[in-house]
Design a protein around this motif. Structure first.
Motif, mmCIF file in Angstrom:
data_model
loop_
_atom_site.group_PDB
_atom_site.id
_atom_site.type_symbol
_atom_site.label_atom_id
_atom_site.label_comp_id
_atom_site.label_asym_id
_atom_site.label_seq_id
_atom_site.Cartn_x
_atom_site.Cartn_y
_atom_site.Cartn_z
ATOM 1 N N GLY A 24 34.349 48.185 45.175
ATOM 2 C CA GLY A 24 33.260 48.718 44.374
ATOM 3 C C GLY A 24 33.462 48.493 42.891
ATOM 4 O O GLY A 24 32.505 48.242 42.154
ATOM 5 N N LEU A 25 34.708 48.564 42.427
ATOM 6 C CA LEU A 25 35.001 48.435 40.998
ATOM 7 C C LEU A 25 34.795 47.022 40.489
ATOM 8 O O LEU A 25 34.266 46.806 39.396
ATOM 9 C CB LEU A 25 36.447 48.873 40.732
ATOM 10 N N PHE A 26 35.183 46.031 41.300
ATOM 11 C CA PHE A 26 35.148 44.647 40.834
ATOM 12 C C PHE A 26 34.096 43.787 41.534
ATOM 13 O O PHE A 26 33.975 42.598 41.241
ATOM 14 C CB PHE A 26 36.525 44.000 41.022
ATOM 15 N N GLY A 27 33.341 44.368 42.483
ATOM 16 C CA GLY A 27 32.303 43.591 43.157
ATOM 17 C C GLY A 27 32.839 42.562 44.119
ATOM 18 O O GLY A 27 32.205 41.548 44.375
ATOM 19 N N ILE A 28 34.013 42.821 44.666
ATOM 20 C CA ILE A 28 34.647 41.894 45.604
ATOM 21 C C ILE A 28 34.696 42.529 46.985
ATOM 22 O O ILE A 28 34.539 43.735 47.133
ATOM 23 C CB ILE A 28 36.074 41.532 45.153
ATOM 24 N N GLY A 29 34.929 41.707 47.986
ATOM 25 C CA GLY A 29 35.058 42.262 49.325
ATOM 26 C C GLY A 29 36.360 43.020 49.507
ATOM 27 O O GLY A 29 36.465 43.911 50.327
ATOM 28 N N GLY A 30 37.376 42.633 48.726
ATOM 29 C CA GLY A 30 38.681 43.292 48.830
ATOM 30 C C GLY A 30 39.719 42.439 49.526
ATOM 31 O O GLY A 30 40.906 42.757 49.519
ATOM 32 N N GLY A 31 39.275 41.326 50.126
ATOM 33 C CA GLY A 31 40.213 40.475 50.837
ATOM 34 C C GLY A 31 41.254 39.861 49.930
ATOM 35 O O GLY A 31 42.356 39.538 50.362
ATOM 36 N N ILE A 32 40.928 39.699 48.650
ATOM 37 C CA ILE A 32 41.854 39.126 47.694
ATOM 38 C C ILE A 32 43.125 39.966 47.590
ATOM 39 O O ILE A 32 44.199 39.479 47.268
ATOM 40 C CB ILE A 32 41.175 38.997 46.311
ATOM 41 N N VAL A 33 42.992 41.266 47.866
ATOM 42 C CA VAL A 33 44.135 42.165 47.873
ATOM 43 C C VAL A 33 44.583 42.467 49.297
ATOM 44 O O VAL A 33 45.778 42.543 49.591
ATOM 45 C CB VAL A 33 43.783 43.495 47.155
ATOM 46 N N LEU A 218 35.371 54.926 49.711
ATOM 47 C CA LEU A 218 35.666 54.886 48.275
ATOM 48 C C LEU A 218 34.919 53.781 47.525
ATOM 49 O O LEU A 218 34.957 53.743 46.301
ATOM 50 C CB LEU A 218 37.169 54.721 48.052
ATOM 51 N N SER A 219 34.257 52.902 48.236
ATOM 52 C CA SER A 219 33.531 51.826 47.571
ATOM 53 C C SER A 219 32.464 52.337 46.598
ATOM 54 O O SER A 219 32.338 51.798 45.485
ATOM 55 C CB SER A 219 32.898 50.911 48.621
ATOM 56 N N PRO A 220 31.681 53.378 46.946
ATOM 57 C CA PRO A 220 30.681 53.885 45.981
ATOM 58 C C PRO A 220 31.316 54.417 44.703
ATOM 59 O O PRO A 220 30.753 54.272 43.615
ATOM 60 C CB PRO A 220 29.978 55.006 46.753
ATOM 61 N N LEU A 221 32.503 55.050 44.828
ATOM 62 C CA LEU A 221 33.187 55.555 43.638
ATOM 63 C C LEU A 221 33.541 54.407 42.706
ATOM 64 O O LEU A 221 33.387 54.502 41.488
ATOM 65 C CB LEU A 221 34.448 56.317 44.050
ATOM 66 N N GLY A 222 33.996 53.302 43.287
ATOM 67 C CA GLY A 222 34.320 52.137 42.472
ATOM 68 C C GLY A 222 33.117 51.595 41.729
ATOM 69 O O GLY A 222 33.213 51.203 40.561
ATOM 70 N N SER A 223 31.957 51.579 42.393
ATOM 71 C CA SER A 223 30.749 51.058 41.744
ATOM 72 C C SER A 223 30.305 51.947 40.578
ATOM 73 O O SER A 223 29.767 51.452 39.589
ATOM 74 C CB SER A 223 29.616 50.916 42.765
ATOM 75 N N VAL A 224 30.539 53.243 40.697
ATOM 76 C CA VAL A 224 30.212 54.160 39.598
ATOM 77 C C VAL A 224 31.184 53.970 38.441
ATOM 78 O O VAL A 224 30.792 53.921 37.264
ATOM 79 C CB VAL A 224 30.223 55.627 40.085
ATOM 80 N N LEU A 225 32.468 53.853 38.751
ATOM 81 C CA LEU A 225 33.478 53.652 37.708
ATOM 82 C C LEU A 225 33.232 52.363 36.935
ATOM 83 O O LEU A 225 33.507 52.290 35.733
ATOM 84 C CB LEU A 225 34.880 53.624 38.323
ATOM 85 N N ALA A 226 32.710 51.340 37.627
ATOM 86 C CA ALA A 226 32.483 50.042 36.981
ATOM 87 C C ALA A 226 31.522 50.146 35.802
ATOM 88 O O ALA A 226 31.644 49.407 34.823
ATOM 89 C CB ALA A 226 31.946 49.043 38.000
ATOM 90 N N THR A 227 30.566 51.080 35.877
ATOM 91 C CA THR A 227 29.586 51.223 34.795
ATOM 92 C C THR A 227 30.191 51.852 33.547
ATOM 93 O O THR A 227 29.598 51.795 32.476
ATOM 94 C CB THR A 227 28.392 52.087 35.254
ATOM 95 N N HIS A 228 31.365 52.457 33.680
ATOM 96 C CA HIS A 228 32.016 53.130 32.546
ATOM 97 C C HIS A 228 33.155 52.315 31.957
ATOM 98 O O HIS A 228 33.877 52.799 31.081
ATOM 99 C CB HIS A 228 32.537 54.497 32.991
ATOM 100 N N ILE A 229 33.341 51.079 32.435
ATOM 101 C CA ILE A 229 34.389 50.198 31.916
ATOM 102 C C ILE A 229 33.721 48.996 31.276
ATOM 103 O O ILE A 229 32.815 48.392 31.861
ATOM 104 C CB ILE A 229 35.335 49.737 33.041
ATOM 105 N N SER A 230 34.148 48.630 30.064
ATOM 106 C CA SER A 230 33.543 47.489 29.379
ATOM 107 C C SER A 230 33.834 46.198 30.133
ATOM 108 O O SER A 230 34.833 46.104 30.852
ATOM 109 C CB SER A 230 34.098 47.381 27.951
ATOM 110 N N PRO A 231 32.955 45.191 30.003
ATOM 111 C CA PRO A 231 33.190 43.907 30.695
ATOM 112 C C PRO A 231 34.546 43.294 30.369
ATOM 113 O O PRO A 231 35.198 42.739 31.244
ATOM 114 C CB PRO A 231 32.037 43.035 30.192
ATOM 115 N N LEU A 232 34.968 43.387 29.116
ATOM 116 C CA LEU A 232 36.259 42.809 28.720
ATOM 117 C C LEU A 232 37.413 43.468 29.450
ATOM 118 O O LEU A 232 38.268 42.793 30.036
ATOM 119 C CB LEU A 232 36.451 42.945 27.208
#
Length: 259
Positions: A24-33, A218-232
């Motif tokens: 949710g935080l990075f918009g990935i499926g999670g397989g990378i981890v 926990l994926s929805p929590l990640g998507s919410v947190l993403a809006t509060h972190i700058s792109p950089l």
């Protein structure tokens, strides 16, 4: 791959929860981890880890994608174009997964991680940017989805680590729209890849179910947190995460095998 490990449900739930938050935080499926964790911690064979990861991605992608969609951070036309390509590409990738030597597969995955980590330092989008859809860009989105699908089926990644930087750098999307669109695209890609892997017995459905269900919490929590972190800072955090995984895999491969 006919024999699958039988790890405990608790460890699968924990790994799934971590994967879902990152999804949710990075918009990935999670397989990378998830793929390295399954290989390093649970001793999954590389092919089985890749196939299981593709299946586990589905619930987190659905729930996380809904989270971004509710906030208006999904480009549905771009997601459709990407989905067309990824469905076809995932079948090709799942076929190649059963043919490519395991050692080569691991090195390919590590090179892929390094390339994505480096690219994130050169892609810092504006938050209000959108994707401009033309006939040419639509075709290129389908091609992007096709390549992503091949990588998804072959490496066990959902494809978000490919699509998110490409949408930001080449298609002018904001980081949030890129992440939300990526998660929606992953849904048909995961279904297509899992069907191919299931036919070739490269997926542990029990592990995938435990991982996927816990990830979706926990994926929805990640998507919410993403809006509060700058792109950089989002890019910096993601690149550090990928570098950590890369180092762990490199150290693992340098250790002599013991019987």
């Amino acid at each position: 791959m006919t024999d699958s490990p039988r790890p405990g449900i608790i460890i699968l739930i924990v790994l799934g929860a971590v994967t879902g938050l990152l999804s949710g935080l990075f918009g990935i499926g999670g397989g990378i981890v998830l793929v390295p964790l399954l290989v390093l911690l649970l001793q999954f064979p590389q092919r089985l880890a890749a196939g299981t990861s593709v299946a586990a991605i589905l619930p987190a992608a659905i729930v996380g994608g809904i989270g971004y969609a509710v906030q208006g951070n999904v480009d549905w036309i771009a997601a459709l174009c990407l989905a067309i390509g990824i469905v076809i590409g995932a079948q090709i990738g799942s076929y190649l997964l059963s043919k490519v030597p395991t050692g080569f597969l691991r090195w390919m995955f590590m090179v892929f991680l390094a390339a994505v980590a480096v690219s994130l330092w050169f892609v810092v989008p504006q938050r209000d940017s959108e994707i401009g859809i033309t006939w040419f860009s639509a075709v290129m989105l389908v091609v992007t989805g096709l390549i992503t699908g091949v990588l998804s089926g072959l490496l066990g990644v959902g494809g978000g680590v490919v699509v998110v930087p490409i949408l930001m750098f080449f298609f002018g999307a904001s980081d949030l729209i890129a992440k939300g669109t990526s998660l929606i695209m992953l849904i048909p890609g995961s279904i297509s890849g899992t069907l191919g892997n299931f036919r070739r017995r490269n997926v542990d459905l029990r592990a995938a179910a435990a991982l996927g269900i816990s990830a979706s919490v926990l994926s929805p929590l990640g998507s919410v947190l993403a809006t509060h972190i700058s792109p950089l800072w989002s890019n910096i955090a993601f690149s550090i995460l990928l570098a950590f995984v890369l180092v762990q895999m490199a150290l693992k491969m340098r250790k002599p095998k013991t019987k």
